[in-house]
Design a protein around this motif. Sequence first.
Motif, mmCIF file in Angstrom:
data_model
loop_
_atom_site.group_PDB
_atom_site.id
_atom_site.type_symbol
_atom_site.label_atom_id
_atom_site.label_comp_id
_atom_site.label_asym_id
_atom_site.label_seq_id
_atom_site.Cartn_x
_atom_site.Cartn_y
_atom_site.Cartn_z
ATOM 1 N N SER A 179 4.932 -12.808 -13.254
ATOM 2 C CA SER A 179 6.076 -12.811 -14.160
ATOM 3 C C SER A 179 6.576 -11.417 -14.518
ATOM 4 C CB SER A 179 5.710 -13.558 -15.451
ATOM 5 O OG SER A 179 4.607 -12.922 -16.079
ATOM 6 N N LEU A 180 5.776 -10.405 -14.277
ATOM 7 C CA LEU A 180 6.166 -9.064 -14.666
ATOM 8 C C LEU A 180 6.525 -8.230 -13.441
ATOM 9 C CD1 LEU A 180 3.497 -8.223 -17.388
ATOM 10 C CD2 LEU A 180 5.811 -9.091 -17.713
ATOM 11 N N ARG A 181 7.463 -7.331 -13.658
ATOM 12 C CA ARG A 181 7.847 -6.417 -12.582
ATOM 13 C C ARG A 181 6.714 -5.424 -12.339
ATOM 14 N NH1 ARG A 181 11.955 -1.930 -12.506
ATOM 15 N NH2 ARG A 181 11.791 -2.022 -14.757
ATOM 16 N N ARG A 182 6.408 -5.181 -11.071
ATOM 17 C CA ARG A 182 5.313 -4.279 -10.752
ATOM 18 C C ARG A 182 5.681 -2.842 -11.064
ATOM 19 N NH1 ARG A 182 3.965 -7.113 -4.985
ATOM 20 N NH2 ARG A 182 2.520 -8.686 -5.756
ATOM 21 N N THR A 183 4.693 -2.089 -11.491
ATOM 22 C CA THR A 183 4.903 -0.666 -11.721
ATOM 23 C C THR A 183 4.874 0.057 -10.382
ATOM 24 O OG1 THR A 183 2.542 -0.180 -11.933
ATOM 25 C CG2 THR A 183 3.715 -0.864 -13.930
ATOM 26 N N ALA A 184 5.314 1.317 -10.388
ATOM 27 C CA ALA A 184 5.278 2.118 -9.164
ATOM 28 C C ALA A 184 3.846 2.265 -8.660
ATOM 29 C CB ALA A 184 5.897 3.493 -9.423
ATOM 30 N N ARG A 185 2.896 2.391 -9.581
ATOM 31 C CA ARG A 185 1.485 2.517 -9.194
ATOM 32 C C ARG A 185 1.000 1.244 -8.491
ATOM 33 N NH1 ARG A 185 -2.020 5.857 -11.785
ATOM 34 N NH2 ARG A 185 -0.647 5.866 -13.598
ATOM 35 N N GLU A 186 1.407 0.077 -9.026
ATOM 36 C CA GLU A 186 1.005 -1.195 -8.421
ATOM 37 C C GLU A 186 1.646 -1.381 -7.047
ATOM 38 O OE1 GLU A 186 0.319 -3.890 -12.460
ATOM 39 O OE2 GLU A 186 2.327 -3.725 -11.568
ATOM 40 N N ILE A 187 2.918 -0.994 -6.929
ATOM 41 C CA ILE A 187 3.585 -1.089 -5.623
ATOM 42 C C ILE A 187 2.863 -0.210 -4.615
ATOM 43 C CG2 ILE A 187 5.719 -0.684 -4.351
ATOM 44 C CD1 ILE A 187 7.234 -1.121 -6.997
ATOM 45 N N PHE A 188 2.534 1.008 -5.029
ATOM 46 C CA PHE A 188 1.874 1.932 -4.123
ATOM 47 C C PHE A 188 0.507 1.396 -3.704
ATOM 48 C CE2 PHE A 188 0.006 5.841 -2.544
ATOM 49 C CZ PHE A 188 1.086 6.484 -1.967
ATOM 50 N N GLN A 189 -0.197 0.733 -4.616
ATOM 51 C CA GLN A 189 -1.490 0.146 -4.279
ATOM 52 C C GLN A 189 -1.328 -0.955 -3.241
ATOM 53 O OE1 GLN A 189 -4.745 1.038 -5.320
ATOM 54 N NE2 GLN A 189 -5.102 -0.314 -3.572
ATOM 55 N N HIS A 190 -0.281 -1.782 -3.396
ATOM 56 C CA HIS A 190 -0.016 -2.830 -2.406
ATOM 57 C C HIS A 190 0.364 -2.219 -1.054
ATOM 58 C CE1 HIS A 190 0.014 -5.605 -5.837
ATOM 59 N NE2 HIS A 190 -0.038 -6.592 -4.948
ATOM 60 N N VAL A 191 1.111 -1.122 -1.082
ATOM 61 C CA VAL A 191 1.462 -0.428 0.166
ATOM 62 C C VAL A 191 0.202 0.061 0.872
ATOM 63 C CG1 VAL A 191 2.520 1.688 1.070
ATOM 64 C CG2 VAL A 191 3.804 0.242 -0.516
ATOM 65 N N GLU A 192 -0.725 0.649 0.115
ATOM 66 C CA GLU A 192 -1.966 1.139 0.711
ATOM 67 C C GLU A 192 -2.805 -0.009 1.263
ATOM 68 O OE1 GLU A 192 -3.672 3.412 -2.519
ATOM 69 O OE2 GLU A 192 -3.104 5.280 -1.524
ATOM 70 N N ASP A 193 -2.847 -1.147 0.540
ATOM 71 C CA ASP A 193 -3.598 -2.313 1.023
ATOM 72 C C ASP A 193 -3.002 -2.827 2.330
ATOM 73 O OD1 ASP A 193 -5.196 -2.116 -1.215
ATOM 74 O OD2 ASP A 193 -4.155 -3.693 -2.325
ATOM 75 N N ASN A 194 -1.675 -2.864 2.381
ATOM 76 C CA ASN A 194 -1.002 -3.296 3.606
ATOM 77 C C ASN A 194 -1.336 -2.362 4.762
ATOM 78 O OD1 ASN A 194 1.269 -3.450 5.626
ATOM 79 N ND2 ASN A 194 1.996 -5.031 4.240
#
Length: 275
Positions: free
Chosen positions: A22-37
Motif C-alpha cells: 500500500s505504500l510507495r517504495r523509498t529510493a533505498r527500497e527500490i535500490f534493494q530490489h534492483v540489487e536483488d534482481n
Amino acid sequence: MATTTIRKPPRRQPEQPTTDQSLRRTAREIFQHVEDNAHDELRRSPHALAFSGFAGGVSMGLTGLGVASALAALPDVPIREFLAYLVYPIGFVAVIIGRAQLFTENTLYPVALILSERRHFLDTLRLWSVVFTFNILGAIAFAALAILSDALPPGIHHQLVQLGVASSQGSLTHIFWSGVIGGWIIALVAWVVTASHWTIGQIAVIWLLTFVVGIGHFAHCVASSGEIMSAVFAGQVPFLLYLHWLAMATAGNITGGVLIVTLLNFGQVKVGETD
C-alpha cells in the motif's frame, strides 16, 4: 415443535493491504530490489541468458512491426505518425513484462550491484556480452523473417523498410547522443518498473516512457536494429552502415543508462545513508 436456528456465516472482512503493497517504495527500497534482481540475473547460466536474450531480440521486433502496420493502415493525416507510434511500446511491454533479457535494462541492474559489490564486475561483463550478442541476433532473425519471407503484406513491408532507412540516417555524433537519451529512458523504465507493485502500473510506465523513445526517434540498439536490418535485407541500407550505427547507438545507450540513471540513483541512496 423444535425450531431450527439457521446461523449465517460470519461476514468476511476485506483483506487489508500489507504495508509493502500500500505504500510507495523509498529510493533505498527500490535500490534493494534492483540489487536483488541483479543477483538473480548474474546467477543465470550463459545458455539461459542466450535463449532469453534471443527471445528478447525477436520480440523487440514488435516495435517496428507495430508502427509499420499502423502506418500502412492509417490515412495520410497530420497526426498519422503520432497515432502510429502509440503502438511502438508493445515490444518493450512484451519483453519487460515477459521477463526476457534486454541489454539496455542491464545498464541498471548489474551496474547498480557493482557499485555496491565490485566483485561482480566480470560476471556483469559476461552477462552484457551474452545478452547483447543474442539480442542483436534475435533482432536480425526478426528482420530476416519479416523481409525475406512472404509474411508481410506489401504495405507493411514497405513501411518497415522505410522505418529502417530513417533510423539509420544522421551523423555518428547525432546517433550517439540520440542513444544517450534512449538509454537514459529505458534504464529509467527499469528503475520505475522496479518501484511499481502492480503489473498494470508497470505496463503503464513502460508504455508512456517508451512511447517517448519511439516518437522522439531516439536510437535504441535492439529495437532500432530490427528496423535497420529490415532495410539491410531489402537492399536499402549497407550492412557496414548498420555496424557503424550499432556501435554509436550502443555506446550512447550505455552512457545514458549508466551515468544518468544508475549513478544518480546510487548517489541519492548512498548519500542518504551517509546523512
